[in-house]
Write an enzyme that holds these catalytic residues in place. Structure first.
Site, PDB file in Angstrom:
ATOM      1  N   CYS A 114       7.339   1.591 -23.991  1.00 45.12           N
ATOM      2  CA  CYS A 114       5.936   1.609 -23.525  1.00 45.12           C
ATOM      3  C   CYS A 114       5.567   2.905 -22.805  1.00 45.12           C
ATOM      4  O   CYS A 114       4.386   3.179 -22.595  1.00 45.12           O
ATOM      5  CB  CYS A 114       5.664   0.417 -22.625  1.00 45.12           C
ATOM      6  SG  CYS A 114       5.854  -1.150 -23.501  1.00 45.12           S
ATOM      7  N   HIS A 247      -0.835   1.969 -18.406  1.00 48.34           N
ATOM      8  CA  HIS A 247      -0.280   1.212 -19.525  1.00 48.34           C
ATOM      9  C   HIS A 247      -0.758  -0.232 -19.384  1.00 48.34           C
ATOM     10  O   HIS A 247      -0.766  -0.789 -18.277  1.00 48.34           O
ATOM     11  CB  HIS A 247       1.241   1.292 -19.505  1.00 48.34           C
ATOM     12  CG  HIS A 247       1.894   0.336 -20.455  1.00 48.34           C
ATOM     13  ND1 HIS A 247       1.503   0.235 -21.761  1.00 48.34           N
ATOM     14  CD2 HIS A 247       2.887  -0.572 -20.268  1.00 48.34           C
ATOM     15  CE1 HIS A 247       2.232  -0.708 -22.350  1.00 48.34           C
ATOM     16  NE2 HIS A 247       3.079  -1.206 -21.468  1.00 48.34           N
ATOM     17  N   ASN A 277      -0.435  -6.074 -24.922  1.00 52.07           N
ATOM     18  CA  ASN A 277       0.421  -4.906 -24.689  1.00 52.07           C
ATOM     19  C   ASN A 277       0.739  -4.254 -26.035  1.00 52.07           C
ATOM     20  O   ASN A 277       1.486  -4.818 -26.837  1.00 52.07           O
ATOM     21  CB  ASN A 277       1.701  -5.364 -23.976  1.00 52.07           C
ATOM     22  CG  ASN A 277       2.631  -4.212 -23.632  1.00 52.07           C
ATOM     23  OD1 ASN A 277       2.452  -3.098 -24.121  1.00 52.07           O
ATOM     24  ND2 ASN A 277       3.619  -4.487 -22.807  1.00 52.07           N
TER      25      ASN A 277
END
Ligand code: COA
Length: 320
Positions: A114, A247, A277
């Site tokens: 990520c 994020h 996500n």
């Protein structure tokens, strides 16, 4: 002012198919209230068979070039952050290079889960600073739906597919550009978030495994640290930041970091409710949305931060 990079264009691609929490609850033991209360997620986009990592990355990159008014021939490097490449090789970056008709330069994939977009931005900005390239596409493209265990309700409700991209150009203008990037990793924490297989292994392509509580605990601490580090390195305080583009893993993590920074919610770009996500794609997707709708404007100071499997984490500060 020495040469550095600036974000000349942003672009996004989201798969056509949207799956809501209620739809997910038909196939796994969960419900909208649990998912939304714990994460802020309401829905996610899921890639169809033709929406590969390369296809989505190319679409986002094309949009970034278009916004920058750039031609494919101007691109010196394609850096594509992903944990879900289409093939072990060629790099998905090179599939994108071919699809866009970029005939020069080079490209490679970058694996930092990520945090991949922050890592890619750091590498590209560094190459521009040293004069190795004059421009670069930095892309995050992910098809996490292909590494989900769709029977594991503790993970499959959290992720989605998509791609985002930025086109970086060299500049010597002092009042815009990437001011700094800070990268971190701690391999010793690799087992709290990982994929138990690999692309190219037909017997075990792998699915995502996560200790959610442990990840949560590290996320808030590390993200606040790296944001403070970015501000200190630039002798700036929290109030100088116009936009926080975090994020997009979990609304509670985003809010906790924003609270510690003293940033009110209107200054935080949030897409996790609609995208879930999307790993390396989440920051460039959020950037593209906020640039596209006019929130982020020329002159704004934008702070980005991410944490992901590895553990990896980092931050970037850029003046648009
Ligand atoms: N639907 C309904 N119930 C669920 C569920 C779901 N999708 N997933 C788990 N549960 C249940 C659990 O089984 C548990 O039940 P029990 O108490 O009967 O055992 C209960 O909900 C609480 O589970 P727990 O894991 O303690 O929840 P939590 O409050 O820690 O929230 C996360 C779980 C994953 C939302 C949270 O830990 C988190 O956000 N972690 C960070 C994850 C992340 O951001 N990862 C990506 C980083 S890049």
């Amino acid at each position: 002012m020495a040469r550095h990079s600036f974000i000349a264009g942003t672009g996004a691609y989201l798969p056509e198919c949207i799956v809501t929490n209620d739809e997910l609850a038909r196939s796994v033991d969960t419900n909208d209230a649990w998912i939304h209360d714990r994460t802020g997620i309401r829905q996610r986009h899921i890639a169809g068979p033709r929406e590969t990592c390369a296809h989505m990355g190319a679409a986002a990159a094309r949009a970034a070039l278009c916004q920058a008014g750039a031609e494919p021939g101007e691109v010196d490097a394609v850096i594509l952050a992903t944990s879900t490449p289409d093939q072990a090789f060629p790099a998905t970056a090179l599939r994108v290079q071919a699809e866009l008709g970029i005939a020069n330069g080079f490209g490679f994939d970058l694996a930092a889960a990520c945090s991949g977009f922050i890592y890619g931005l750091s590498v590209a900005d560094g190459m521009i600073r040293t004069g190795q390239v004059r421009s670069a596409l930095v892309i995050g493209s992910e098809v996490y739906s292909r590494i989900m265990d769709w029977h594991d309700r503790t993970t499959c409700v959290l992720f989605g597919d998509g791609a985002g991209a930025v086109f970086l150009r060299a500049t010597e203008e002092p009042d815009r550009g990437v001011l700094s990037t800070h990268l971190h990793a701690q391999g010793g924490l690799g087992d709290i978030l990982y994929v138990d297989g690999a692309v190219g292994r037909h017997d075990r392509p792998g699915t995502l495994v996560m200790n959610g509580r442990e990840v949560f605990r590290h996320a808030v601490t590390r993200l606040v640290e790296t944001v403070e580090e970015a501000l200190a390195a630039n002798r700036l305080t929290h109030d100088a930041v116009d936009w926080l583009v975090p994020h997009q893993a979990n609304r509670r993590i985003i809010d906790a970091v924003a609270r510690k920074l003293g940033m009110n919610a209107e200054r935080v770009v949030v897409t996790v409710d609609r995208h879930a996500n999307t790993s390396a794609a989440s920051i460039p997707l959020a950037l593209a949305e906020a640039v596209g709708d006019g929130r982020i404007r020329r002159g704004d100071l934008v702070l980005m931060e991410a944490l992901g499997g590895g553990l990896t984490w980092g931050s970037a500060l850029a003046r648009f």
